[in-house]
Design a protein around this motif. Structure first.
Motif, PDB file in Angstrom:
ATOM      1  N   VAL A 157      95.741  64.435   2.622  1.00 21.28           N
ATOM      2  CA  VAL A 157      97.174  64.712   2.707  1.00 21.28           C
ATOM      3  C   VAL A 157      97.796  63.730   3.699  1.00 21.28           C
ATOM      4  O   VAL A 157      97.277  63.538   4.803  1.00 21.28           O
ATOM      5  N   ILE A 158      98.904  63.109   3.308  1.00 14.28           N
ATOM      6  CA  ILE A 158      99.604  62.165   4.171  1.00 14.28           C
ATOM      7  C   ILE A 158     100.979  62.742   4.513  1.00 14.28           C
ATOM      8  O   ILE A 158     101.719  63.157   3.626  1.00 14.28           O
ATOM      9  N   TYR A 159     101.324  62.751   5.789  1.00 19.57           N
ATOM     10  CA  TYR A 159     102.628  63.236   6.227  1.00 19.57           C
ATOM     11  C   TYR A 159     103.581  62.061   6.420  1.00 19.57           C
ATOM     12  O   TYR A 159     103.156  60.927   6.707  1.00 19.57           O
ATOM     13  N   LYS A 160     104.872  62.336   6.296  1.00 17.97           N
ATOM     14  CA  LYS A 160     105.857  61.250   6.317  1.00 17.97           C
ATOM     15  C   LYS A 160     105.848  60.479   7.636  1.00 17.97           C
ATOM     16  O   LYS A 160     106.143  59.280   7.663  1.00 17.97           O
ATOM     17  N   GLU A 161     105.485  61.139   8.743  1.00 19.23           N
ATOM     18  CA  GLU A 161     105.495  60.461  10.033  1.00 19.23           C
ATOM     19  C   GLU A 161     104.525  59.290  10.082  1.00 19.23           C
ATOM     20  O   GLU A 161     104.674  58.390  10.919  1.00 19.23           O
ATOM     21  N   ALA A 162     103.547  59.284   9.193  1.00 17.03           N
ATOM     22  CA  ALA A 162     102.608  58.160   9.142  1.00 17.03           C
ATOM     23  C   ALA A 162     103.316  56.857   8.806  1.00 17.03           C
ATOM     24  O   ALA A 162     102.844  55.769   9.161  1.00 17.03           O
ATOM     25  N   PHE A 163     104.477  56.954   8.118  1.00 15.94           N
ATOM     26  CA  PHE A 163     105.173  55.761   7.656  1.00 15.94           C
ATOM     27  C   PHE A 163     105.974  55.063   8.749  1.00 15.94           C
ATOM     28  O   PHE A 163     106.418  53.935   8.562  1.00 15.94           O
ATOM     29  N   LEU A 164     106.162  55.696   9.884  1.00 13.60           N
ATOM     30  CA  LEU A 164     107.015  55.106  10.909  1.00 13.60           C
ATOM     31  C   LEU A 164     106.351  53.936  11.614  1.00 13.60           C
ATOM     32  O   LEU A 164     107.024  52.956  11.953  1.00 13.60           O
ATOM     33  N   ALA A 165     105.042  53.994  11.876  1.00 12.84           N
ATOM     34  CA  ALA A 165     104.394  52.927  12.637  1.00 12.84           C
ATOM     35  C   ALA A 165     104.153  51.627  11.851  1.00 12.84           C
ATOM     36  O   ALA A 165     104.542  50.568  12.341  1.00 12.84           O
ATOM     37  N   PRO A 166     103.496  51.611  10.687  1.00 17.72           N
ATOM     38  CA  PRO A 166     102.858  52.722   9.978  1.00 17.72           C
ATOM     39  C   PRO A 166     101.414  52.938  10.439  1.00 17.72           C
ATOM     40  O   PRO A 166     100.792  52.047  11.003  1.00 17.72           O
ATOM     41  N   LEU A 167     100.913  54.153  10.158  1.00 15.27           N
ATOM     42  CA  LEU A 167      99.529  54.507  10.437  1.00 15.27           C
ATOM     43  C   LEU A 167      98.875  54.860   9.113  1.00 15.27           C
ATOM     44  O   LEU A 167      99.316  55.772   8.420  1.00 15.27           O
ATOM     45  N   ILE A 168      97.811  54.145   8.756  1.00 21.76           N
ATOM     46  CA  ILE A 168      97.237  54.259   7.420  1.00 21.76           C
ATOM     47  C   ILE A 168      95.835  54.864   7.499  1.00 21.76           C
ATOM     48  O   ILE A 168      94.906  54.238   8.029  1.00 21.76           O
ATOM     49  N   PRO A 169      95.645  56.084   6.996  1.00 21.08           N
ATOM     50  CA  PRO A 169      94.299  56.671   6.969  1.00 21.08           C
ATOM     51  C   PRO A 169      93.380  55.853   6.057  1.00 21.08           C
ATOM     52  O   PRO A 169      93.697  55.613   4.897  1.00 21.08           O
ATOM     53  N   ILE A 170      92.254  55.442   6.595  1.00 21.35           N
ATOM     54  CA  ILE A 170      91.300  54.617   5.848  1.00 21.35           C
ATOM     55  C   ILE A 170      90.060  55.417   5.458  1.00 21.35           C
ATOM     56  O   ILE A 170      89.545  55.300   4.348  1.00 21.35           O
ATOM     57  N   ALA A 171      89.557  56.227   6.380  1.00 18.17           N
ATOM     58  CA  ALA A 171      88.336  56.990   6.121  1.00 18.17           C
ATOM     59  C   ALA A 171      88.424  58.337   6.830  1.00 18.17           C
ATOM     60  O   ALA A 171      89.056  58.448   7.884  1.00 18.17           O
ATOM     61  N   PRO A 172      87.808  59.351   6.210  1.00 17.67           N
ATOM     62  CA  PRO A 172      87.145  59.360   4.908  1.00 17.67           C
ATOM     63  C   PRO A 172      88.126  59.055   3.765  1.00 17.67           C
ATOM     64  O   PRO A 172      89.325  59.244   3.912  1.00 17.67           O
ATOM     65  N   ALA A 173      87.578  58.618   2.654  1.00 18.73           N
ATOM     66  CA  ALA A 173      88.421  58.233   1.526  1.00 18.73           C
ATOM     67  C   ALA A 173      88.979  59.437   0.793  1.00 18.73           C
ATOM     68  O   ALA A 173      90.006  59.336   0.117  1.00 18.73           O
ATOM     69  N   VAL A 174      88.289  60.586   0.912  1.00 19.60           N
ATOM     70  CA  VAL A 174      88.717  61.787   0.180  1.00 19.60           C
ATOM     71  C   VAL A 174      89.076  62.889   1.161  1.00 19.60           C
ATOM     72  O   VAL A 174      88.622  62.911   2.312  1.00 19.60           O
ATOM     73  N   MET A 175      89.849  63.835   0.684  1.00 19.87           N
ATOM     74  CA  MET A 175      90.311  64.935   1.528  1.00 19.87           C
ATOM     75  C   MET A 175      89.186  65.920   1.836  1.00 19.87           C
ATOM     76  O   MET A 175      89.010  66.339   2.976  1.00 19.87           O
ATOM     77  N   HIS A 176      88.429  66.313   0.821  1.00 15.43           N
ATOM     78  CA  HIS A 176      87.384  67.332   0.985  1.00 15.43           C
ATOM     79  C   HIS A 176      86.028  66.670   1.217  1.00 15.43           C
ATOM     80  O   HIS A 176      85.578  65.850   0.405  1.00 15.43           O
ATOM     81  N   ASN A 177      85.364  67.044   2.306  1.00 15.50           N
ATOM     82  CA  ASN A 177      84.078  66.455   2.671  1.00 15.50           C
ATOM     83  C   ASN A 177      83.106  67.554   3.075  1.00 15.50           C
ATOM     84  O   ASN A 177      83.468  68.485   3.803  1.00 15.50           O
ATOM     85  N   ASN A 178      81.867  67.434   2.607  1.00 10.49           N
ATOM     86  CA  ASN A 178      80.805  68.379   2.940  1.00 10.49           C
ATOM     87  C   ASN A 178      79.780  67.708   3.845  1.00 10.49           C
ATOM     88  O   ASN A 178      79.311  66.595   3.536  1.00 10.49           O
ATOM     89  N   ILE A 179      79.461  68.358   4.958  1.00  2.00           N
ATOM     90  CA  ILE A 179      78.457  67.814   5.874  1.00  2.00           C
ATOM     91  C   ILE A 179      77.534  68.941   6.334  1.00  2.00           C
ATOM     92  O   ILE A 179      77.804  70.124   6.103  1.00  2.00           O
ATOM     93  N   LYS A 180      76.448  68.564   7.012  1.00  5.11           N
ATOM     94  CA  LYS A 180      75.532  69.544   7.578  1.00  5.11           C
ATOM     95  C   LYS A 180      75.882  69.809   9.037  1.00  5.11           C
ATOM     96  O   LYS A 180      76.443  68.953   9.725  1.00  5.11           O
ATOM     97  N   LYS A 181      75.544  70.993   9.484  1.00  4.13           N
ATOM     98  CA  LYS A 181      75.759  71.373  10.880  1.00  4.13           C
ATOM     99  C   LYS A 181      75.123  70.336  11.808  1.00  4.13           C
ATOM    100  O   LYS A 181      73.983  69.918  11.618  1.00  4.13           O
ATOM    101  N   GLY A 182      75.896  69.902  12.801  1.00  3.17           N
ATOM    102  CA  GLY A 182      75.402  68.918  13.757  1.00  3.17           C
ATOM    103  C   GLY A 182      75.735  67.490  13.391  1.00  3.17           C
ATOM    104  O   GLY A 182      75.531  66.577  14.203  1.00  3.17           O
ATOM    105  N   ALA A 183      76.266  67.282  12.176  1.00  2.92           N
ATOM    106  CA  ALA A 183      76.615  65.935  11.745  1.00  2.92           C
ATOM    107  C   ALA A 183      78.003  65.556  12.260  1.00  2.92           C
ATOM    108  O   ALA A 183      78.776  66.403  12.725  1.00  2.92           O
ATOM    109  N   SER A 184      78.316  64.281  12.184  1.00  2.00           N
ATOM    110  CA  SER A 184      79.603  63.763  12.644  1.00  2.00           C
ATOM    111  C   SER A 184      80.378  63.143  11.495  1.00  2.00           C
ATOM    112  O   SER A 184      79.794  62.677  10.517  1.00  2.00           O
ATOM    113  N   VAL A 185      81.677  63.160  11.622  1.00  2.00           N
ATOM    114  CA  VAL A 185      82.565  62.486  10.668  1.00  2.00           C
ATOM    115  C   VAL A 185      83.444  61.524  11.458  1.00  2.00           C
ATOM    116  O   VAL A 185      84.009  61.897  12.498  1.00  2.00           O
TER     117      VAL A 185
END
Length: 335
Positions: free
Chosen positions: A238-266
């Motif tokens: 999900v991208i919010y409009k405030e991202a467009f002011l700088a702009p600030l561009i989300p690069i990663a993760p590429a998808v919104m929904h991510n599954n990881i194991k306990k203790g892992a990092s994103v």
């Protein structure tokens, strides 16, 4: 993301795409002041209105700015019209030729209503931008496609739901979305209320960021919309409009929904302007309870990496925030 940017260029058949950063030296104060001065002007004589907005301005970008600002500051969003158009689009979604024919025929009808009531849906905004820009001597087109917002997430079988513009300035093409610059519609107890609040971020927007929440359709009847690029677009964060002011561009993760194991990092990565030093935070919402994250932050010239470890199982909404403004949201499921 690279696929989405390439898709924009292929669909528009252009060799040069640019963004507002080309005009950092331009002061838009005069253009905005003129737009404000004519705030009560009639739409019934567009050549006169366009002349009044642009005649005293020296540069082409200032002329287009005055047109764009006037439209986004004076035209209200018609939610009922949006619902009717959306319903029709859904019914024609599987008949591409019928959809394109209807989409072309509807704009004069929308424009007639716009002249009378000074309110419209996205089709009317895009049509008015095109008409006035053309009168001022610009090449300007309407682009139909998909728009994603924090309150309007799409599926792979969603129908096209949005329209915006591309305009040629100094032999380069730029993207803009007057509808989303105009304000927002809030539904309270089933009743829609439009809040006029001009937002500058969608004026000559950054292409890579624009592709995060806009996806164009081609007039080619043989184009298959359900491509991998479209699936990537629908699956993005999900991208919010405030991202467009700088702009600030989300690069990663590429998808919104991510599954990881306990203790892992994103690692959450943002592309930022050079020498961008604002405080970027992660907000972790789990079960309605929100707290600040404690990521390891690594800054590079044009990127910021926030590595967050998840030590407890559960479902997290992870918000990237800058100066108390949300930039993007991800969902992390920790097993």
């Amino acid at each position: 993301m690279k696929n989405l940017v390439l898709l924009f260029m292929l669909l528009f058949s252009i060799t040069s795409f640019a963004q507002r950063a080309d005009f950092q030296e331009i002061d838009f104060t005069k253009a905005d002041s003129i737009a404000h001065y004519y705030k009560d002007a009639s739409l019934k004589n567009l050549p006169v209105l366009t002349h009044n907005l642009t005649a005293s301005l020296k540069t082409d970008v200032e002329k287009f700015r005055a047109i764009y600002t006037w439209i986004s500051s004076n035209i209200a969003n018609d939610y009922s019209s949006y619902l009717k158009i959306s319903s029709k689009r859904k019914r024609l979604a599987k008949d591409r030729e019928a959809f394109l024919d209807w989409n072309t025929s509807i704009t004069p009808k929308v424009f007639k209503s716009l002249l009378e009531y000074r309110k419209t849906a996205c089709t009317g905004y895009a049509y008015l931008v095109k008409e006035m820009a053309n009168l001022a001597g610009f090449n300007c087109d309407i682009i139909d496609g998909y728009g994603r917002t924090p309150t309007l997430l799409l599926k792979e079988d969603s129908a096209p739901n949005h329209s915006w513009n591309r305009v040629q300035i100094n032999d380069k093409w730029y993207l803009c979305d007057a509808t989303w610059s105009a304000g927002e519609t809030i539904v309270v107890n089933g009743t829609p209320f439009f809040q006029q609040d001009y937002f500058d971020g969608y004026f000559l927007a950054d292409l890579k960021l624009f592709a995060k929440n806009h996806f164009p359709i081609n007039s080619d009847e043989n184009q298959d919309l359900k491509t991998d690029a479209f699936k990537d677009y629908v699956a993005g964060p999900v991208i919010y409009k405030e991202a467009f002011l700088a702009p600030l561009i989300p690069i990663a993760p590429a998808v919104m929904h991510n599954n990881i194991k306990k203790g892992a990092s994103v690692t959450f990565t943002l592309q930022v302007p050079k020498e961008y030093n604002e405080d970027i935070q992660l907000l972790l919402n789990k079960g309605g309870s929100q707290k600040k994250g404690n990521p390891i932050i690594n800054r590079e010239e044009n990127e910021v990496h926030l590595e967050q470890k998840f030590d407890k199982k559960g479902l997290y909404d992870v918000h990237i925030s800058v100066e108390n403004q949300l930039i993007a949201t991800y969902v992390i499921k920790v097993k």
